[in-house]
Scaffold this active site. Structure first.
Site, mmCIF file in Angstrom:
data_model
loop_
_atom_site.group_PDB
_atom_site.id
_atom_site.type_symbol
_atom_site.label_atom_id
_atom_site.label_comp_id
_atom_site.label_asym_id
_atom_site.label_seq_id
_atom_site.Cartn_x
_atom_site.Cartn_y
_atom_site.Cartn_z
ATOM 1 N N GLU A 165 54.790 14.432 -38.048
ATOM 2 C CA GLU A 165 53.979 13.941 -39.424
ATOM 3 C C GLU A 165 54.477 12.302 -39.240
ATOM 4 O O GLU A 165 55.522 12.061 -38.984
ATOM 5 C CB GLU A 165 54.259 14.407 -40.674
ATOM 6 C CG GLU A 165 53.787 15.470 -40.970
ATOM 7 C CD GLU A 165 54.196 16.068 -42.348
ATOM 8 O OE1 GLU A 165 54.387 15.181 -43.246
ATOM 9 O OE2 GLU A 165 53.884 17.383 -42.589
ATOM 10 N N GLU B 46 59.388 21.096 -43.092
ATOM 11 C CA GLU B 46 60.565 20.242 -44.056
ATOM 12 C C GLU B 46 61.147 21.364 -44.901
ATOM 13 O O GLU B 46 60.986 21.267 -46.137
ATOM 14 C CB GLU B 46 59.777 19.214 -44.612
ATOM 15 C CG GLU B 46 59.037 18.123 -44.078
ATOM 16 C CD GLU B 46 58.453 17.184 -44.790
ATOM 17 O OE1 GLU B 46 58.427 17.120 -46.257
ATOM 18 O OE2 GLU B 46 58.188 15.985 -44.321
HETATM 19 C C1 FCB Z 1 55.641 15.057 -46.115
HETATM 20 C C2 FCB Z 1 54.923 16.614 -46.408
HETATM 21 C C3 FCB Z 1 53.448 16.339 -46.363
HETATM 22 C C4 FCB Z 1 52.881 15.158 -47.042
HETATM 23 C C5 FCB Z 1 53.584 13.902 -46.502
HETATM 24 C C6 FCB Z 1 53.188 12.622 -47.064
HETATM 25 O O1 FCB Z 1 56.953 15.499 -46.759
HETATM 26 O O2 FCB Z 1 55.361 17.488 -45.286
HETATM 27 O O3 FCB Z 1 52.578 17.458 -46.758
HETATM 28 O O4 FCB Z 1 52.898 15.391 -48.272
HETATM 29 O O5 FCB Z 1 54.862 14.230 -46.799
#
Ligand code: FCB
Length: 448
Positions: A353, A163
């Site tokens: 994620e 990110e």
């Molecule tokens: C993302 C992050 C991860 C976690 C999630 C909820 O932005 O990459 O580390 O904190 O959110």
């Protein structure tokens, strides 16, 4: 097709959020250690000093991943654990930890997917200018070489960074994440450019030094605008791939240099004088062939075509479902995000994620009942399956997170885990969703 036969079902976590052991075995300080000490920076003054104590409990935690039935684990390597000053001396004990972790994963038939940078910059490098210093790209390349030399005989799946939108914007623009800076756009863009250069150099290092063919990607946020109705698809696509607002919260400013070798024209026009001066060859360095695109997707914004076909946000109905974090529940994002990104870049996609924070506690019966997590994940996975059925090349899904952990500025307030963690005792309890996810994995998504 529904989910491919070789679809990768995984769980994800990151070093600073779970490891703890902040000063153990020679780990150096990171910008998050420093940030957590600033009054008011993190909820209730909490920090990752102990977190889930995964550094000491990793064997049991690997056993829990096995119990969930996950076939893959997305971990991150802590740069300051491996190189306490960020450059120069290598901390063998830190590297040993990741080596043991990888061995434990492989012994449990869990494939490691390693992210080289998940936000925990060495403090010493920040003191030397951090991402604002062009040298940061070379520092990252040197660190990458150290990790790859040690782990690539056993690790073949890599992500350079997590990110960039968030660690640059929230960390350097909005001041809500470490290092807590509030810099003007031009400097955020400069830091971002150096991070992208770091990505490119790291990919080169991975290709050159890996002891087996490496599969390399990165894991940006996917900012999704999705159509409210079929007639809104073009507007939603244009909004998802466009740079339309004067901040870093978009896809193409980050993905186009990496995957197309140029910054997007609309971004260059919009950012104007804030665009950093680049050096000859920078974009060629950034533009290294990748094997996959990772996407972190939690939510999306419904839009419709307004005047001139331009996307306008569609207001959500009153009472629209929200997670504990008050993020909107938006399953369609896991259809349209992968679809728009696959159309634009053509690469295989992994959801690196996806998940939610929920108000979970251990019930009187000793179990953790989290029907919202099950329903949320089921809805999102149905959307992802539809994307796959419609031809989007989706190869895997990593649920965030393996276990409750240190949620950055929100501390331990937000519980994202499939596993509940009692942070006083470090007792782990598989939530109902973990048992449910096991069934999803065993059926290759057949039960969603
Ligand atoms: C993302 C992050 C991860 C976690 C999630 C909820 O932005 O990459 O580390 O904190 O959110």
């Amino acid at each position: 097709m529904p989910f491919r036969d070789d679809f990768v079902w995984g769980v994800a976590a990151s070093a600073y959020q779970i490891e703890g052991a902040a000063t153990t075995d020679g780990r150096g300080p990171s910008i998050w250690d420093t940030f957590c000490q600033q009054p008011g920076a993190v909820w209730n003054g909490q920090s990752g000093d102990t977190a889930c104590d995964h550094y000491h409990r990793y064997r049991d935690d690997v056993g829990l991943i096995k119990q969930i039935g996950a076939r893959a684990y997305r971990l991150s390597v802590s740069w300051p654990r491996v190189m306490p000053q960020g450059r120069g001396a290598v901390n063998q004990k830190g590297l040993d930890f990741y080596s043991r972790l990888v061995d434990a994963l492989l012994a449990a038939e869990i494939t490691p997917y390693a992210t080289l940078f998940h936000w925990d910059s060495p403090q010493a490098l920040y003191d030397a200018g951090g991402w604002l210093n062009r040298e940061s790209a070379a520092w990252f390349a040197d660190y990458t070489a150290v990790v790859v030399d040690r782990l690539s005989d056993r690790v073949s799946n890599w992500m350079t960074m997590n990110e960039p939108q968030v660690f640059i914007k929230y960390g350097h623009g909005d001041g809500i994440n470490a290092p807590g800076l509030k810099l003007p756009l031009a400097q955020q863009l400069l830091a971002g450019h150096h991070a992208l250069l770091a990505h490119g150099l790291a990919v080169q290092v991975l290709r050159a030094r890996s002891k087996q063919p490496a599969r390399v990607g990165f894991a940006p946020v996917c900012v999704v605008k999705y159509p409210s109705a079929p007639r809104d698809i073009d507007a939603a696509r244009a909004a998802t791939v466009g740079v339309t607002q004067p901040d870093l919260w978009n896809n193409s400013w980050w993905n186009d240099p990496v995957l197309k070798g140029k910054y997007p024209a609309d971004g260059l026009a919009l950012y104007g004088a804030a665009v950093p001066a680049t050096q000859k060859g920078d974009l060629a360095t950034i533009h290294q062939p990748l094997d996959f695109l990772g996407l972190n997707i939690y939510e999306g914004q419904p839009v419709h075509a307004g005047p001139g076909g331009v996307a306008v946000a569609t207001p959500r109905p009153v009472g629209h479902p929200l997670t504990a974090f008050r993020w909107p529940v938006e399953p369609e994002s896991l259809y349209w995000g992968p679809r728009f990104m696959h159309e634009r870049y053509g690469l295989p996609i992994y959801i690196t994620e996806n998940g939610l924070s929920n108000i979970d506690w251990v019930s009187l019966d000793g179990k953790v009942h989290d029907p919202q997590r099950i329903d949320f994940t089921q809805r999102y996975l149905r959307a992802l399956r539809r994307a796959s059925e419609d031809g989007v090349d989706v190869r895997g899904y990593f649920h965030w997170s393996l276990m409750d952990n240190f949620e950055w500025a929100a501390g331990y307030k937000e519980r994202f885990g499939l596993i509940h963690v009692d942070f006083e005792t470090q007792k782990r309890t598989l939530k109902d969703s973990a048992h449910w996810y096991r069934g999803v994995i065993e059926s290759n998504g057949g039960t969603v």
